[in-house]
Design an enzyme around this catalytic site. Structure first.
Site, PDB file in Angstrom:
ATOM      1  N   ILE A 280       0.852  -1.188   0.000  1.00 54.69           N
ATOM      2  CA  ILE A 280       0.000   0.000   0.000  1.00 54.69           C
ATOM      3  C   ILE A 280       0.885   1.234   0.000  1.00 54.69           C
ATOM      4  O   ILE A 280       1.731   1.396   0.890  1.00 54.69           O
ATOM      5  CB  ILE A 280      -0.917   0.054   1.242  1.00 54.69           C
ATOM      6  CG1 ILE A 280      -1.634  -1.274   1.470  1.00 54.69           C
ATOM      7  CG2 ILE A 280      -1.932   1.196   1.106  1.00 54.69           C
ATOM      8  CD1 ILE A 280      -2.373  -1.351   2.802  1.00 54.69           C
TER       9      ILE A 280
ATOM     10  N   ASN B  71      -2.323   4.196  -3.501  1.00 54.49           N
ATOM     11  CA  ASN B  71      -3.196   5.026  -2.682  1.00 54.49           C
ATOM     12  C   ASN B  71      -2.685   6.445  -2.459  1.00 54.49           C
ATOM     13  O   ASN B  71      -3.473   7.326  -2.102  1.00 54.49           O
ATOM     14  CB  ASN B  71      -3.390   4.336  -1.320  1.00 54.49           C
ATOM     15  CG  ASN B  71      -4.019   5.236  -0.290  1.00 54.49           C
ATOM     16  OD1 ASN B  71      -5.204   5.548  -0.340  1.00 54.49           O
ATOM     17  ND2 ASN B  71      -3.223   5.681   0.684  1.00 54.49           N
TER      18      ASN B  71
ATOM     19  N   TYR C 117      -6.785  18.508  -9.079  1.00 51.10           N
ATOM     20  CA  TYR C 117      -7.177  17.273  -8.390  1.00 51.10           C
ATOM     21  C   TYR C 117      -8.269  16.564  -9.177  1.00 51.10           C
ATOM     22  O   TYR C 117      -8.179  15.364  -9.447  1.00 51.10           O
ATOM     23  CB  TYR C 117      -7.655  17.621  -6.987  1.00 51.10           C
ATOM     24  CG  TYR C 117      -8.023  16.438  -6.110  1.00 51.10           C
ATOM     25  CD1 TYR C 117      -7.058  15.802  -5.341  1.00 51.10           C
ATOM     26  CD2 TYR C 117      -9.331  15.977  -6.038  1.00 51.10           C
ATOM     27  CE1 TYR C 117      -7.384  14.733  -4.529  1.00 51.10           C
ATOM     28  CE2 TYR C 117      -9.672  14.906  -5.233  1.00 51.10           C
ATOM     29  CZ  TYR C 117      -8.701  14.286  -4.468  1.00 51.10           C
ATOM     30  OH  TYR C 117      -9.032  13.222  -3.670  1.00 51.10           O
TER      31      TYR C 117
ATOM     32  N   LYS D 197      -7.825  12.966 -11.102  1.00 52.75           N
ATOM     33  CA  LYS D 197      -8.604  11.845 -10.578  1.00 52.75           C
ATOM     34  C   LYS D 197      -9.509  11.257 -11.661  1.00 52.75           C
ATOM     35  O   LYS D 197      -9.745  10.041 -11.689  1.00 52.75           O
ATOM     36  CB  LYS D 197      -9.427  12.282  -9.364  1.00 52.75           C
ATOM     37  CG  LYS D 197      -8.589  12.561  -8.125  1.00 52.75           C
ATOM     38  CD  LYS D 197      -7.839  11.332  -7.633  1.00 52.75           C
ATOM     39  CE  LYS D 197      -7.171  11.572  -6.290  1.00 52.75           C
ATOM     40  NZ  LYS D 197      -6.481  10.363  -5.768  1.00 52.75           N
TER      41      LYS D 197
END
Length: 270
Positions: free
Chosen positions: A10, A84, A151, A155
């Protein structure tokens, strides 16, 4: 894909959703490699759960390759890789006001980090016909984050890349999930669990981690910790003009109530 006895990596796991997922996965019997730009934070989480820690700047492809090599060396072939790591800068003024370096930082962390991990892992996963790639995006990747154009744009790109992975490699025995949470009480927003307790639509990092585990084990592509995001996305698709007008109204209301339309306050209106 089950977490029990799996080898898991992760990124961005020194805090927030990544740390919560590391704890949840370890509790299910996974071998967890905790990676973060901040090695001390990664080590703290790894020590807590009996995992390993690797410092990694996900903007650097060589560093991502090194992370994967160290995890394989200590934990065996990677079963689940969770990309992540994320950042949020916000628009200084108008929608194009973030400087080039901030746009590139968003692109590197939210898109190229996923590409680098996939580029390193896909040949290995294709050869053994197993593995699961989890790309953490955002509800902003399906909708939009008011006040942070970079952002939102990156995304959206992260969701699109995850779709390409799933479409291309589903027949190779590789699972792909994209996680699109809405507002979560994490350091990224300057919030914690006590804030989440005051509002139903604001989840804790542990809530999102639980949704990720459930979604990956069910082999779901789209993981929505906030189910309402699915309905918002449907409404957007049915009438995009109406959706944009609604977002304009939400922005205006936030500005009226809070003096600005920033992510750390917008969650109070949804």
């Amino acid at each position: 894909m089950q977490f029990k006895d799996s080898s898991l990596v992760i990124t961005g796991a020194g805090s927030g959703i990544g740390a919560a997922l590391a704890r949840a996965a370890a509790s299910k019997g996974a071998k967890v490699c905790v990676s973060d730009l901040d090695h001390d934070k990664a080590q703290a989480v790894a020590s807590e759960i009996g995992g390993m820690a690797v410092q990694c700047d996900v903007r650097d492809e060589t560093a991502v390759q090194r992370l994967i090599a160290e995890a394989v060396d200590q934990q065996g072939e990677i079963d689940i890789f969770v990309s992540n790591a994320g950042i949020g800068k916000g628009d200084p003024s108008h929608a194009a006001s973030q400087p080039d370096e901030d746009w590139m930082l968003n692109w590197q962390v939210h898109v190229m980090a996923h590409v680098y991990a996939s580029r390193a892992l896909l040949p290995r996963m294709m050869e053994r016909r197993s593995g699961h790639l989890v790309n953490v995006a955002s509800a902003a990747g399906l909708l939009n984050q008011i006040g942070d154009a970079a952002y939102s744009a990156t995304k959206h790109a992260a969701v699109s890349f995850a779709e390409s992975l799933a479409i291309t490699h589903g027949s190779d025995g590789i699972g792909v999930s994209v996680v699109c949470p809405q507002y979560v009480a994490t350091p990224l927003l300057g919030l914690d669990d006590s804030d989440a307790a005051k509002r139903e639509t604001l989840l804790t990092a542990a809530d999102v981690a639980a949704a990720i585990i459930k979604g990956v084990e069910a082999e779901r592509f789209l993981i929505l910790s906030h189910p309402q995001v699915g309905q918002y996305t449907l409404q957007r698709g049915q009438d995009h003009d109406r959706w944009v007008k609604g977002m304009q109204m939400l922005r205006a209301k936030a500005t009226e109530v809070f003096g600005s339309a920033k992510p750390e306050t917008l969650y109070k209106l949804v």
